[in-house]
Write an enzyme that holds these catalytic residues in place. Structure first.
Site, mmCIF file in Angstrom:
data_model
loop_
_atom_site.group_PDB
_atom_site.id
_atom_site.type_symbol
_atom_site.label_atom_id
_atom_site.label_comp_id
_atom_site.label_asym_id
_atom_site.label_seq_id
_atom_site.Cartn_x
_atom_site.Cartn_y
_atom_site.Cartn_z
ATOM 1 N N VAL A 1 -0.263 -0.245 9.720
ATOM 2 C CA VAL A 1 -1.255 -1.293 9.920
ATOM 3 C C VAL A 1 -2.578 -0.727 10.456
ATOM 4 O O VAL A 1 -2.591 0.259 11.197
ATOM 5 C CB VAL A 1 -0.679 -2.375 10.875
ATOM 6 C CG1 VAL A 1 -0.414 -1.802 12.258
ATOM 7 C CG2 VAL A 1 -1.585 -3.585 10.960
ATOM 8 N N MET B 1 0.835 -1.210 0.000
ATOM 9 C CA MET B 1 0.000 0.000 0.000
ATOM 10 C C MET B 1 0.867 1.256 0.000
ATOM 11 O O MET B 1 0.674 2.159 -0.816
ATOM 12 C CB MET B 1 -0.931 -0.013 1.214
ATOM 13 C CG MET B 1 -2.099 0.925 1.090
ATOM 14 S SD MET B 1 -3.252 0.340 -0.180
ATOM 15 C CE MET B 1 -4.456 1.642 -0.173
ATOM 16 N N SER C 1 -9.052 2.725 6.483
ATOM 17 C CA SER C 1 -10.234 2.341 5.715
ATOM 18 C C SER C 1 -11.500 2.327 6.556
ATOM 19 O O SER C 1 -12.600 2.378 6.011
ATOM 20 C CB SER C 1 -10.019 0.968 5.068
ATOM 21 O OG SER C 1 -9.644 0.020 6.037
ATOM 22 N N HIS D 1 -8.228 8.164 2.268
ATOM 23 C CA HIS D 1 -8.433 6.728 2.071
ATOM 24 C C HIS D 1 -8.226 6.349 0.610
ATOM 25 O O HIS D 1 -9.071 6.625 -0.236
ATOM 26 C CB HIS D 1 -9.842 6.345 2.545
ATOM 27 C CG HIS D 1 -10.162 4.902 2.358
ATOM 28 N ND1 HIS D 1 -11.455 4.441 2.207
ATOM 29 C CD2 HIS D 1 -9.366 3.802 2.283
ATOM 30 C CE1 HIS D 1 -11.424 3.125 2.048
ATOM 31 N NE2 HIS D 1 -10.184 2.715 2.087
ATOM 32 N N TYR E 1 -16.354 4.624 -8.671
ATOM 33 C CA TYR E 1 -14.892 4.689 -8.688
ATOM 34 C C TYR E 1 -14.233 3.905 -7.553
ATOM 35 O O TYR E 1 -13.100 3.460 -7.684
ATOM 36 C CB TYR E 1 -14.435 6.150 -8.615
ATOM 37 C CG TYR E 1 -14.597 6.919 -9.902
ATOM 38 C CD1 TYR E 1 -14.788 6.273 -11.116
ATOM 39 C CD2 TYR E 1 -14.546 8.309 -9.911
ATOM 40 C CE1 TYR E 1 -14.929 6.982 -12.297
ATOM 41 C CE2 TYR E 1 -14.680 9.027 -11.093
ATOM 42 C CZ TYR E 1 -14.869 8.361 -12.278
ATOM 43 O OH TYR E 1 -14.997 9.065 -13.453
#
Length: 729
Positions: A401, A324, A429, A450, A660
């Protein structure tokens, strides 16, 4: 000056050569209803000029014509079919008159000539372009097909194969590619464009170029023998069905129309085009796809407004590497924002840099960057195990994390090292921003950012406003997301924010369906093939990661216990307890092996049915209607609640976030467009049949009120302009 209107001018150039210049107010030319009518008026004048020898068509802008005015589309689509048919005949008569002028004609193409702009240049005898020009017919992407003769003239000009490729895919072509396939006659430097067009026109006037021979094929049937035609159109239809599928009828309709019109001359072929266009324009798919285009414009305008006067950062930082963090760093560097990538683990830094290098290698293979550019981009990512230089970053994205204590500790640690104006953002998230802000001394400088996985592919970035987030902070993060090539949408804080908050009720509906005896294979198939999701809920859970979903499920249950708490073990619990985490460890609802390209290949695993039998009723077959209703009603209700609670600011932003961020089927247009298509009253009636399943199925009060008053979420477009008076019908 022979003729002048608000959008175009007609004047003499020299020796009987007239010049038609498109020059609308604003930055671009559009072929709106007014401009089409103005073109007809200009032709009225031109047809009376006895000394006319030739016509040059060009633009005074940096592009010729970017297409039709899409803001008018919904008005056109809402017109009675006979009204729309009448207007198309009116417009096509004008383009035919341009094509039928008794003198040679040429288009000088700079920048874009798309949609109606492309159809306009097809009506001239010759076309000359500058190198940056792009030409195409994108109508099928909007659920329609060319309506101003594009499906008639393009195949007769290029041949069926090249024309079908352009029309069915909706992709535009570069000037050089257009030259190769015969769409333009020459490509010249921008400063020589008009002069070269004039030279070519004079050659046609002098008989050195046969302009009548250039025009003739566009008026006649398509030159294909029966065998060639059968092969060409059969292959095209098969390819379109494979790529577009049944939910996007426009490409197949376009191919079938071109096939049917192949044996006719211009008049009959144009009639077939019009007869195919009208039903497409009245379809739900066209309204949805045009709605997405308009919503996208709105969302981008909102982002521009929010970040007005704010520059993108000159240096950014990402805390937490890995896949990520590496993806965020790659996207930042790719879009010219150097980035510090910090982690406490050398292996994670290696993973992050490898991710960036892998993505850049793909760009290299596709010819998007060369070796030198790739090396220079990679050099702007600085991996580090310490905070050296972090104080120089203007925006810092925390991507460690998904644990509130770890995130809070990292944010507090870095805040102590940076200046008072530095913006902090968390790539969380599900964890509420206000919860994380408690660990900070300057919560006004903090917000959520996010990203969606994979970062380089997913266009959405949710920007989460906390209770104390300042407008200045939002502006800086929106500017950064925009610079990264993303579509930022600002949402207010709550558990899961918007996208994950509405995703988990959908997954809960799936879990209840499996509990009640639903077969997850059938559910996935129905949600993919019938509703149109890119992947069904079981497959999606495997891709997201069962462990990630299990954790997020707990966060959502704590945030919304009245709807999302459960008193039973579900399919996600079973997968998690058996360490079937999805693609990441090769087993989830499905088993995964690698294909020849190293990509995960999904396979059925009989073991899963045995595991799920522990928590499920005996398998039974549910109807497609039941499966769609039981999974979608919880999501739809939650989306509506988010609007009613002010988590999202508008239906347009909500729908774009779904398309999206989640891959909500574009042909539905998003939840709010879907509700408008179904009708609020019809939806409420359907949802009531499932109300016994629990709170997730209870329709929000605001939606009930809309149903009672027959209201929609989007305004109903005004009627089509009357073609004879240009006044509302």
């Amino acid at each position: 000056m022979l003729y002048q209107s608000e959008t175009l001018q007609l004047h003499w150039l020299e020796n009987g050569i007239a010049e038609l210049v498109f020059d609308a107010p604003g930055s671009v030319n559009k072929l709106d209803t007014k401009t089409v009518a103005n073109l007809g008026e200009a032709l009225n004048v031109l047809e009376k000029q006895s000394e006319l020898k030739g016509l040059l068509l060009r633009s005074a802008k940096t592009a010729l014509i970017v297409g039709a005015d899409i803001t008018e589309f919904l008005s056109l689509f809402n017109a009675p079919p006979e009204k729309l048919h009448q207007w198309l005949v009116f417009a096509n008569t004008i383009f035919n008159r341009l094509e039928d002028l008794p003198v040679p004609t040429i288009s000088a193409i700079n920048g874009y000539a798309l949609g109606g702009g492309c159809e306009c240049i097809l009506a001239t005898d010759f076309r000359i372009a500058s190198p940056e020009a792009r030409i195409g017919l994108p109508e099928t992407k909007l659920g329609i097909m060319p309506g101003f003769g594009g499906s008639v003239r393009l195949p007769r000009l290029l041949g069926a194969d090249s024309a079908l490729e352009i029309i069915a895919t909706g992709k535009d072509v570069t000037a050089n590619d257009a030259l190769k396939i015969g769409l333009v006659d020459a490509v010249v430097d921008p400063e020589k464009l008009v002069g070269s067009a004039l030279t070519m026109l004079k050659q046609a006037i002098d008989g050195k170029l046969d302009w009548q021979a250039a025009r003739r094929p566009k008026l006649e049937p398509l030159k294909l023998n029966p065998t060639e035609a059968a092969m060409c159109f059969t292959i095209a239809k098969g390819r379109v069905m494979q790529v577009a599928g049944k939910h996007y009828p426009a490409p197949l309709t376009a191919v079938k129309t071109i096939e049917a019109a192949a044996k006719f001359g211009r008049t009959e072929a144009l009639n077939l085009e019009t007869n195919s266009f009208v039903p497409l324009a009245g379809s739900n798919e066209a309204r949805a796809l045009v709605g997405i285009f308009l919503n996208d414009q709105y969302v981008k305008a909102q982002a521009k407004k929010l970040s007005k006067g704010v520059a993108a950062p000159k240096l950014a930082a990402v805390l937490g590497a890995g896949i990520m963090g590496g993806g965020i760093a790659y996207q930042s560097a790719l879009k010219s924002v150097p980035v510090i990538m910090k982690d406490i683990n050398e292996n994670s830094l290696d993973l992050g840099m490898n991710e960036a290098a892998k993505l850049l290698n793909k760009q290299l293979e596709r010819g998007k960057v060369d070796g030198l550019k790739m090396a220079s981009i990679l050099a702007t990512i600085r991996p580090t195990l310490d905070y050296a230089g972090i104080e120089r970053a203007q925006v810092i994205v925390e991507a460690v994390v998904e644990n509130p204590k770890v995130k809070a500790a990292v944010l507090a640690e870095v805040e102590a090292l940076i200046g008072e104006d530095t913006v902090l953002a968390s790539n969380t998230s599900t964890i509420p921003i206000d919860q994380l802000a408690k660990s900070l001394k300057r919560p006004e400088n903090f917000c959520g950012m996010h990203f969606f996985n994979p970062v380089h592919r997913m266009p959405l970035v949710e920007i989460i406003r906390g209770a104390k987030t300042s407008d200045k902070t939002l502006a800086a993060v929106v500017a950064y997301a925009t610079q990264m090539g993303k579509t930022p949408i600002v949402v207010n804080d709550c558990p899961g924010f918007f996208v994950n908050r509405v995703l988990f009720p959908y997954l809960a509906g799936f879990g209840m369906l499996v509990r009640d005896g639903g077969d997850f294979h059938q559910i996935d198939k129905v949600m993919e093939k019938q509703f149109g999701w890119p992947m069904g809920p079981a497959y999606l859970l495997d891709v997201v990661g069962i462990d990630t979903a299990h954790h997020a499920q707990a966060v959502m249950a704590a945030g919304f216990p009245e709807r999302m708490n459960k008193d039973y073990r579900d399919a996600v619990d079973v997968m998690f307890d058996n360490q079937r985490f999805g693609q990441k460890n090769g087993q989830g609802f499905y088993r995964y092996t690698q294909d020849a390209k190293g990509k995960p290949r999904k396979e059925n695993d009989e073991q899963v049915d045995k595991l799920l039998a522990e928590i499920s009723q005996p398998l039974q077959e549910f109807s497609d209607e039941d499966i769609i209703a039981r999974t979608m009603i919880p999501m739809i209700n939650e989306v509506v609640r988010c609007l009613e609670e002010g988590i999202i600011a508008s239906a347009a932003e909500g729908d774009m976030a779904l398309v999206y961020g989640l891959g909500f089927p574009p042909f539905h247009g998003g939840v709010f467009r879907y509700l408008d298509t179904l009708g609020s009253a019809n939806y409420v009636e359907m949802a009531q049949r499932y109300a016994h399943l629990g709170a997730l199925y209870h329709v929000p009060a605001g939606l009930r009120a809309k149903a009672e008053h027959n209201e929609s979420y989007y305004p109903v477009a005004a009627a089509l302009l009357d073609v004879s008076t240009n006044q509302p019908a």
